[in-house]
Design a protein around this motif. Structure first.
Motif, PDB file in Angstrom:
ATOM      1  N   UNK A 119      19.145 -12.539 -20.624  1.00 32.68           N
ATOM      2  CA  UNK A 119      18.331 -11.371 -20.962  1.00 32.68           C
ATOM      3  C   UNK A 119      18.482 -10.967 -22.423  1.00 32.68           C
ATOM      4  N   UNK A 120      19.592 -11.355 -23.036  1.00 28.51           N
ATOM      5  CA  UNK A 120      19.805 -11.085 -24.467  1.00 28.51           C
ATOM      6  C   UNK A 120      19.255 -12.224 -25.317  1.00 28.51           C
ATOM      7  N   UNK A 121      19.510 -13.466 -24.896  1.00 28.67           N
ATOM      8  CA  UNK A 121      19.130 -14.622 -25.708  1.00 28.67           C
ATOM      9  C   UNK A 121      17.617 -14.790 -25.789  1.00 28.67           C
ATOM     10  N   UNK A 122      16.920 -14.670 -24.657  1.00 32.75           N
ATOM     11  CA  UNK A 122      15.481 -14.969 -24.669  1.00 32.75           C
ATOM     12  C   UNK A 122      14.696 -14.058 -25.613  1.00 32.75           C
ATOM     13  N   UNK A 123      14.797 -12.738 -25.493  1.00 29.72           N
ATOM     14  CA  UNK A 123      14.045 -11.908 -26.453  1.00 29.72           C
ATOM     15  C   UNK A 123      14.531 -12.065 -27.886  1.00 29.72           C
ATOM     16  N   UNK A 124      15.813 -12.361 -28.064  1.00 28.58           N
ATOM     17  CA  UNK A 124      16.356 -12.507 -29.415  1.00 28.58           C
ATOM     18  C   UNK A 124      15.729 -13.686 -30.145  1.00 28.58           C
ATOM     19  N   UNK A 125      15.495 -14.783 -29.410  1.00 30.63           N
ATOM     20  CA  UNK A 125      14.989 -16.001 -30.043  1.00 30.63           C
ATOM     21  C   UNK A 125      13.483 -16.225 -29.843  1.00 30.63           C
ATOM     22  N   UNK A 126      12.876 -15.566 -28.865  1.00 32.46           N
ATOM     23  CA  UNK A 126      11.492 -15.911 -28.543  1.00 32.46           C
ATOM     24  C   UNK A 126      10.503 -14.747 -28.619  1.00 32.46           C
ATOM     25  N   UNK A 127      10.986 -13.522 -28.664  1.00 32.05           N
ATOM     26  CA  UNK A 127      10.075 -12.377 -28.699  1.00 32.05           C
ATOM     27  C   UNK A 127       9.896 -11.911 -30.140  1.00 32.05           C
ATOM     28  N   UNK A 128       8.662 -11.657 -30.518  1.00 38.05           N
ATOM     29  CA  UNK A 128       8.346 -11.188 -31.854  1.00 38.05           C
ATOM     30  C   UNK A 128       7.306 -10.085 -31.775  1.00 38.05           C
ATOM     31  N   UNK A 129       7.200  -9.291 -32.846  1.00 37.22           N
ATOM     32  CA  UNK A 129       6.269  -8.170 -32.864  1.00 37.22           C
ATOM     33  C   UNK A 129       4.844  -8.645 -33.076  1.00 37.22           C
ATOM     34  N   UNK A 130       4.637  -9.511 -34.045  1.00 37.97           N
ATOM     35  CA  UNK A 130       3.294  -9.999 -34.357  1.00 37.97           C
ATOM     36  C   UNK A 130       2.854 -11.120 -33.440  1.00 37.97           C
ATOM     37  N   UNK A 131       1.590 -11.458 -33.521  1.00 37.79           N
ATOM     38  CA  UNK A 131       1.016 -12.508 -32.678  1.00 37.79           C
ATOM     39  C   UNK A 131       1.134 -13.898 -33.302  1.00 37.79           C
ATOM     40  N   UNK A 132       1.228 -13.964 -34.621  1.00 36.94           N
ATOM     41  CA  UNK A 132       1.286 -15.258 -35.302  1.00 36.94           C
ATOM     42  C   UNK A 132       2.703 -15.827 -35.227  1.00 36.94           C
ATOM     43  N   UNK A 133       2.892 -17.123 -34.942  1.00 37.30           N
ATOM     44  CA  UNK A 133       1.875 -18.159 -34.755  1.00 37.30           C
ATOM     45  C   UNK A 133       1.605 -18.489 -33.296  1.00 37.30           C
ATOM     46  N   UNK A 134       2.247 -17.806 -32.350  1.00 35.43           N
ATOM     47  CA  UNK A 134       2.151 -18.204 -30.940  1.00 35.43           C
ATOM     48  C   UNK A 134       0.932 -17.611 -30.240  1.00 35.43           C
ATOM     49  N   UNK A 135       0.326 -16.566 -30.828  1.00 28.32           N
ATOM     50  CA  UNK A 135      -0.805 -15.910 -30.187  1.00 28.32           C
ATOM     51  C   UNK A 135      -0.378 -14.677 -29.408  1.00 28.32           C
TER      52      UNK A 135
END
Length: 301
Positions: free
Chosen positions: A99-115
């Motif tokens: 629950x700590x690792x996933x948002x830390x490495x994969x969640x971002x505020x903007x949409x670029x570049x993943x959409x």
């Protein structure tokens, strides 16, 4: 033909507070890895670890619910209370890590570049991952040993600490293999031997408790575990002194992080992680020794 053994299905397995917590674990776990697999996405070792945690915990939780609902756990050669208590603690530690690792490495505020769609799925998966951790922690809270209660050893504070100690040791091993340069001195090799010995013995203690075979041993298991815990305190105390000296003293290592050290591949970083978690495990073993004076073992529940 009338049955004299009571109902075949145990409805309390899904209607009791613990049963409801497990149903929520199954639901949140399924939602988490489904969101990630469908659109959220994952990559590298961190993402693979998170997916393993969610799928593993989901599978074992389904197994536990099915066995308790059908009463098939009575046919297994396991101490069921010890097994479920140990798994709940392990799942709590694994789920909070994911629950700590996933948002830390994969969640971002903007949409670029993943959409934007993938970003939203990752945010939703992170929320469900947090809820999954809460439900496993709730099960540990509900099934923990109460004062004066006869219960499984793994449900006691001492038993739960055994799981945490093994988990912390795994973090230490992960840092050791990440270019920690532990083979540079005999003293640091001694520390690795301490970590390995204590980890193996702790896992053996958990294994004997979960399988319910402690009563078959020719030596007193209860006293042996207390003696081992005392020995582990002394061993970790030696590592807590030796490791920082041979890694951060200017005579043997570096008291400060080298400026040209690459992020994620710096031996100094791994050495710092090992030092921190050495002190964490030392504290856990001290607490374990203190609590082990107040409990009595139950060979098979």
């Amino acid at each position: 033909m009338e049955s004299t053994g009571g109902p075949y299905l145990n409805t309390a397995a899904v209607t009791s507070p613990v049963g409801i917590a497990r149903l929520l674990q199954m639901t949140f776990g399924c939602a988490t890895f489904s969101l990630v697999a469908h659109q959220g996405g994952f990559s590298a070792a961190y993402g693979t670890f998170c997916m393993f945690v969610w799928t593993f915990c989901f599978a074992v939780t389904v197994f536990i619910i099915a066995c308790e609902f059908t009463r098939l756990h009575s046919c297994l050669s396991l101490s069921w209370g010890n097994f479920t208590a140990a798994f709940a603690m392990l799942a709590t530690l694994m789920s909070v890590t994911a629950a700590v690792i996933y948002p830390l490495y994969f969640v971002q505020v903007g949409c670029y570049p993943i959409g934007c769609q993938a970003r939203d799925f990752r945010i939703a998966a992170s929320v469900f991952a947090g809820l999954l951790f809460v439900t496993y922690a709730a099960e540990v809270f509900l099934t923990r040993a109460k004062p004066g209660q006869v219960t499984s050893y793994m449900a006691t504070v001492s038993g739960l600490l055994k799981i945490v100690q093994a988990f912390v040791a795994c973090i230490i091993f992960g840092a050791l293999v990440n270019d920690s340069q532990y083979g540079k001195y005999v003293a640091t090799q001694w520390c690795v031997a301490v970590y390995s010995f204590c980890f193996v013995v702790t896992v053996v203690v958990v294994a004997f408790s979960v399988t319910g075979k402690t009563a078959l041993l020719w030596f007193p298991f209860e006293r042996s575990v207390v003696i081992y815990t005392f020995g582990a305190v002394l061993l970790y105390a030696s590592a807590a002194v030796i490791w920082p000296v041979f890694c951060f003293d200017s005579k043997y290592g570096s008291p400060r992080r080298p400026g040209l050290c690459a992020k994620g591949k710096c031996p100094w970083d791994s050495q710092l992680v090992i030092a921190i978690f050495t002190y964490v495990n030392l504290l856990l073993y001290v607490l374990d020794l203190a609590y082990s004076q107040r409990i009595r073992f139950v060979s098979h529940i």
